[in-house]
Scaffold this motif. Structure first.
Motif, PDB file in Angstrom:
ATOM      1  N   LYS A 169       0.867  -1.191   0.000  1.00 49.97           N
ATOM      2  CA  LYS A 169       0.000   0.000   0.000  1.00 49.97           C
ATOM      3  C   LYS A 169       0.892   1.226   0.000  1.00 49.97           C
ATOM      4  O   LYS A 169       2.105   1.111   0.210  1.00 49.97           O
ATOM      5  N   ALA A 170       0.283   2.391  -0.164  1.00 47.01           N
ATOM      6  CA  ALA A 170       1.067   3.630  -0.217  1.00 47.01           C
ATOM      7  C   ALA A 170       1.909   3.798   1.045  1.00 47.01           C
ATOM      8  O   ALA A 170       3.038   4.281   0.992  1.00 47.01           O
ATOM      9  N   ASN A 171       1.356   3.354   2.195  1.00 42.34           N
ATOM     10  CA  ASN A 171       2.066   3.572   3.462  1.00 42.34           C
ATOM     11  C   ASN A 171       2.696   2.300   4.021  1.00 42.34           C
ATOM     12  O   ASN A 171       2.809   2.129   5.220  1.00 42.34           O
ATOM     13  N   GLY A 172       3.005   1.362   3.164  1.00 39.26           N
ATOM     14  CA  GLY A 172       3.670   0.145   3.643  1.00 39.26           C
ATOM     15  C   GLY A 172       2.871  -1.104   3.318  1.00 39.26           C
ATOM     16  O   GLY A 172       1.917  -1.048   2.538  1.00 39.26           O
ATOM     17  N   TYR A 173       3.262  -2.219   3.929  1.00 43.95           N
ATOM     18  CA  TYR A 173       2.593  -3.489   3.646  1.00 43.95           C
ATOM     19  C   TYR A 173       1.470  -3.742   4.626  1.00 43.95           C
ATOM     20  O   TYR A 173       1.624  -3.536   5.833  1.00 43.95           O
ATOM     21  N   ARG A 174       0.345  -4.198   4.072  1.00 44.91           N
ATOM     22  CA  ARG A 174      -0.859  -4.420   4.863  1.00 44.91           C
ATOM     23  C   ARG A 174      -1.177  -5.912   4.808  1.00 44.91           C
ATOM     24  O   ARG A 174      -1.022  -6.549   3.756  1.00 44.91           O
ATOM     25  N   VAL A 175      -1.577  -6.477   5.951  1.00 44.46           N
ATOM     26  CA  VAL A 175      -1.953  -7.895   6.000  1.00 44.46           C
ATOM     27  C   VAL A 175      -3.353  -8.060   5.409  1.00 44.46           C
ATOM     28  O   VAL A 175      -4.263  -7.304   5.740  1.00 44.46           O
ATOM     29  N   VAL A 176      -3.508  -9.028   4.524  1.00 45.38           N
ATOM     30  CA  VAL A 176      -4.823  -9.326   3.951  1.00 45.38           C
ATOM     31  C   VAL A 176      -5.180 -10.779   4.270  1.00 45.38           C
ATOM     32  O   VAL A 176      -4.289 -11.603   4.498  1.00 45.38           O
ATOM     33  N   VAL A 177      -6.473 -11.074   4.277  1.00 46.31           N
ATOM     34  CA  VAL A 177      -6.911 -12.452   4.559  1.00 46.31           C
ATOM     35  C   VAL A 177      -7.930 -12.892   3.517  1.00 46.31           C
ATOM     36  O   VAL A 177      -8.257 -12.131   2.599  1.00 46.31           O
ATOM     37  N   ASP A 178      -8.412 -14.109   3.677  1.00 47.38           N
ATOM     38  CA  ASP A 178      -9.378 -14.697   2.743  1.00 47.38           C
ATOM     39  C   ASP A 178      -8.829 -14.654   1.319  1.00 47.38           C
ATOM     40  O   ASP A 178      -9.461 -14.130   0.408  1.00 47.38           O
ATOM     41  N   ALA A 179      -7.654 -15.215   1.158  1.00 44.83           N
ATOM     42  CA  ALA A 179      -6.986 -15.277  -0.146  1.00 44.83           C
ATOM     43  C   ALA A 179      -6.837 -13.894  -0.773  1.00 44.83           C
ATOM     44  O   ALA A 179      -6.901 -13.732  -1.992  1.00 44.83           O
ATOM     45  N   GLY A 180      -6.656 -12.891   0.059  1.00 48.76           N
ATOM     46  CA  GLY A 180      -6.390 -11.541  -0.439  1.00 48.76           C
ATOM     47  C   GLY A 180      -7.629 -10.686  -0.603  1.00 48.76           C
ATOM     48  O   GLY A 180      -7.533  -9.500  -0.919  1.00 48.76           O
ATOM     49  N   ARG A 181      -8.790 -11.258  -0.361  1.00 52.10           N
ATOM     50  CA  ARG A 181     -10.035 -10.507  -0.604  1.00 52.10           C
ATOM     51  C   ARG A 181     -10.328  -9.480   0.492  1.00 52.10           C
ATOM     52  O   ARG A 181     -10.975  -8.478   0.244  1.00 52.10           O
ATOM     53  N   THR A 182      -9.869  -9.755   1.710  1.00 49.45           N
ATOM     54  CA  THR A 182     -10.219  -8.872   2.827  1.00 49.45           C
ATOM     55  C   THR A 182      -8.982  -8.202   3.402  1.00 49.45           C
ATOM     56  O   THR A 182      -8.022  -8.873   3.766  1.00 49.45           O
ATOM     57  N   GLU A 183      -9.041  -6.882   3.462  1.00 46.57           N
ATOM     58  CA  GLU A 183      -7.919  -6.150   4.046  1.00 46.57           C
ATOM     59  C   GLU A 183      -8.110  -6.092   5.562  1.00 46.57           C
ATOM     60  O   GLU A 183      -9.239  -5.991   6.042  1.00 46.57           O
ATOM     61  N   THR A 184      -7.013  -6.160   6.320  1.00 46.38           N
ATOM     62  CA  THR A 184      -7.131  -6.114   7.777  1.00 46.38           C
ATOM     63  C   THR A 184      -6.548  -4.807   8.310  1.00 46.38           C
ATOM     64  O   THR A 184      -5.988  -4.019   7.560  1.00 46.38           O
ATOM     65  N   GLU A 185      -6.651  -4.645   9.601  1.00 46.30           N
ATOM     66  CA  GLU A 185      -6.125  -3.450  10.265  1.00 46.30           C
ATOM     67  C   GLU A 185      -4.624  -3.546  10.495  1.00 46.30           C
ATOM     68  O   GLU A 185      -3.994  -2.564  10.883  1.00 46.30           O
ATOM     69  N   TRP A 186      -4.069  -4.740  10.269  1.00 48.20           N
ATOM     70  CA  TRP A 186      -2.677  -4.970  10.643  1.00 48.20           C
ATOM     71  C   TRP A 186      -1.683  -4.484   9.592  1.00 48.20           C
ATOM     72  O   TRP A 186      -1.794  -4.848   8.425  1.00 48.20           O
ATOM     73  N   ALA A 187      -0.712  -3.699  10.034  1.00 47.74           N
ATOM     74  CA  ALA A 187       0.467  -3.451   9.204  1.00 47.74           C
ATOM     75  C   ALA A 187       1.324  -4.716   9.327  1.00 47.74           C
ATOM     76  O   ALA A 187       1.334  -5.353  10.387  1.00 47.74           O
ATOM     77  N   MET A 188       2.002  -5.085   8.247  1.00 48.22           N
ATOM     78  CA  MET A 188       2.765  -6.331   8.241  1.00 48.22           C
ATOM     79  C   MET A 188       3.701  -6.452   9.447  1.00 48.22           C
ATOM     80  O   MET A 188       3.701  -7.461  10.148  1.00 48.22           O
ATOM     81  N   GLU A 189       4.484  -5.409   9.691  1.00 47.15           N
ATOM     82  CA  GLU A 189       5.509  -5.473  10.734  1.00 47.15           C
ATOM     83  C   GLU A 189       4.889  -5.734  12.108  1.00 47.15           C
ATOM     84  O   GLU A 189       5.411  -6.517  12.884  1.00 47.15           O
ATOM     85  N   ASP A 190       3.756  -5.063  12.370  1.00 45.48           N
ATOM     86  CA  ASP A 190       3.111  -5.229  13.680  1.00 45.48           C
ATOM     87  C   ASP A 190       2.593  -6.645  13.861  1.00 45.48           C
ATOM     88  O   ASP A 190       2.734  -7.249  14.917  1.00 45.48           O
ATOM     89  N   TRP A 191       1.992  -7.171  12.808  1.00 48.56           N
ATOM     90  CA  TRP A 191       1.430  -8.527  12.890  1.00 48.56           C
ATOM     91  C   TRP A 191       2.542  -9.580  13.072  1.00 48.56           C
ATOM     92  O   TRP A 191       2.415 -10.508  13.841  1.00 48.56           O
ATOM     93  N   LEU A 192       3.642  -9.365  12.379  1.00 48.29           N
ATOM     94  CA  LEU A 192       4.748 -10.320  12.499  1.00 48.29           C
ATOM     95  C   LEU A 192       5.282 -10.348  13.928  1.00 48.29           C
ATOM     96  O   LEU A 192       5.529 -11.413  14.493  1.00 48.29           O
ATOM     97  N   LEU A 193       5.428  -9.170  14.521  1.00 50.26           N
ATOM     98  CA  LEU A 193       5.940  -9.118  15.889  1.00 50.26           C
ATOM     99  C   LEU A 193       4.962  -9.755  16.866  1.00 50.26           C
ATOM    100  O   LEU A 193       5.342 -10.473  17.786  1.00 50.26           O
ATOM    101  N   GLU A 194       3.672  -9.469  16.639  1.00 48.74           N
ATOM    102  CA  GLU A 194       2.643 -10.031  17.501  1.00 48.74           C
ATOM    103  C   GLU A 194       2.665 -11.578  17.398  1.00 48.74           C
ATOM    104  O   GLU A 194       2.603 -12.279  18.414  1.00 48.74           O
TER     105      GLU A 194
END
Lengths: 194, 251
Positions: free
Chosen positions: B134-159
């Motif tokens: 995304k414009a502001n970095g990587y965003r975690v998506v689910v359901d084979a990419g159909r649904t965008e989540t609130e998670w920024a990639m880095e935050d989700w990885l750390l969690e």
């Protein structure tokens, strides 16, 4: 008959499949009587050192495994099962291991290393070497030289550590021979037929 | 040194491999066991089975497949797809797989990671993470990419790492299926965040791509369609990587 120690720590299926593939007969043993009855014992294990020792004690299997080892029959520890054979681990500093051999396990602390050490690394024995599959976060830094051994395998993850050993009737490997391809199966067979 | 891993991925539908793998002399190219054996013999370091039909109604089929695969190959393998609770993972692990992949269910209920790590150990929890640029970095998506989540990639990885994930399988949805190479920026960023191993996924087309991924910090490369359709073998891929100075398990 080879007994595979069943104490609720880890998946025995892969090991059974490997033994079947090698044409070695095995059974699961989870009681003191069953341990007494086998000629050879494999102590597998994955997970947490403290939890595994607690499981062993809960099942009243600690003494039977120790008796088995002192009886001179061959005991092979795999992965966490090998770690339990020693005195202890920093993973659960307050929990003593089986104490069959001297030594304590330490965590990988180098911040540049990936932890767990997961994947294939070369194990070097005096006369041979091969790739083995590892998954572990704690390691035995060195073999206590006051204890005679008949074979020592060393691997590296940022530093050298004990990957496999045989000392009298006791043997162990930190890696998973049942998941280390053809080389691993060959080694497993050797460790179960001497 | 731990060697860089090459991990073929097989898509499974109703217990059969789909996306037609072009192997010669294969009696049944849809049989997961025959294919797994073939990849094992070729030098694959691990395998991933992604059950794209996964759901309760197919669970038994998947379990039977895992049982058969576990008797045939002696390298680690992961099963993913439709794992929603620790019990689902338990069934797969008992059937003989080594690791279980979780994705959307973990994003919806992060405790799933903790549950699995506590019950089975972190070593068998592979967290699959799908991301989109995304414009502001990587965003975690689910359901084979159909649904965008609130998670920024880095935050989700750390969690996920904090909760006990043992490994991360990072798929770039922008690159997936392109055969144009992995998303190296995402890999670099993820690798900097993580202490646990990182598997690159999405975009593999040729040996050079795996090389780039390893240099960007990945510990393993998931290879899928190119192996099936481009005539590249694991053995040849590893030879090329080895020539470039990457340490791989000899075939």
């Amino acid at each position: 008959m080879i007994g595979i120690l069943d104490y609720g720590c880890g998946n025995l299926r892969s090991l059974e499949n490997a033994l079947e593939f090698l044409g070695l007969e095995s059974c699961r043993v989870g009681t003191p009587e069953a341990i007494k009855a086998v000629d050879r014992l494999i102590q597998p294990g994955v997970g947490h050192f403290g939890y595994a020792m607690t499981q062993l004690r809960k099942g009243k299997l600690e003494d039977p495994v120790q008796d088995f080892a002192t009886s001179g029959r061959p005991l092979l520890g795999i992965c966490l099962g090998m770690q339990l054979m020693f005195q202890g681990s920093e993973e659960a500093p307050e929990v003593p291991g089986l104490g069959l051999l001297p030594g304590r396990f330490e965590p990988f602390t180098d911040p540049t290393l990936k932890v767990p050490h997961m994947g294939w690394s070369t194990v070097e024995f005096q006369d041979t070497e091969g790739p083995a599959y590892f998954v572990h976060s704690f390691f035995l830094p060195e073999w206590n030289l006051n204890v005679p051994h008949q074979g020592l395998g060393i691997a590296q993850h940022g530093r050298p550590f004990v990957a496999a050993f045989r000392s009298g009737n006791l043997a162990g490997c930190q890696f998973h021979p049942e998941k280390s391809g053809i080389w691993g199966l060959k080694l497993l067979k050797e460790m179960l037929t001497w | 040194m731990v060697m860089k891993r090459i991990i073929p991925c097989l898509d499974i539908r109703n217990g059969r491999v789909v996306k037609g793998v072009q192997f010669l002399n294969l009696k049944d190219s849809g049989d997961p066991v025959e294919l797994a054996t073939r990849y094992d013999a070729e030098g694959a370091d691990e395998l991933v089975f992604l059950d794209i039909t996964a759901g309760t109604e197919n669970r038994d089929t998947a379990v039977r497949m895992v049982e058969r695969v576990a008797k045939a190959i002696f390298i680690p393998f992961t099963v993913g797809g439709g794992i929603r609770k620790a019990e689902d993972a338990d069934a797969m692990l008992l059937a003989g797989c080594d690791k279980v992949g979780i994705n959307s269910a973990a994003v919806r209920r992060p405790e799933l990671i903790t549950d699995m790590a506590n019950r089975f150990g972190s070593q068998c929890v592979v967290l699959a993470v799908d991301v989109r640029r995304k414009a502001n970095g990587y965003r975690v998506v689910v359901d084979a990419g159909r649904t965008e989540t609130e998670w920024a990639m880095e935050d989700w990885l750390l969690e996920a790492q904090r909760r006990g994930a043992g490994e991360v399988l990072l798929t770039s949805m922008d690159q997936d299926g392109s055969n144009a190479g992995y998303d190296l920026e995402a890999l670099r960023s993820a690798s900097n965040q993580l202490r646990i191993p990182l598997i690159a996924s999405g975009g593999f087309g040729e040996a050079r791509h795996a090389l780039e991924a390893f240099r960007a910090g990945a510990d393993a490369a998931l290879v899928a369609s190119a192996l099936h359709t481009c005539g590249l073998t694991v053995k040849r891929l590893k030879e090329q990587l080895s020539k470039e100075g990457i340490e791989v398990r000899p075939c």
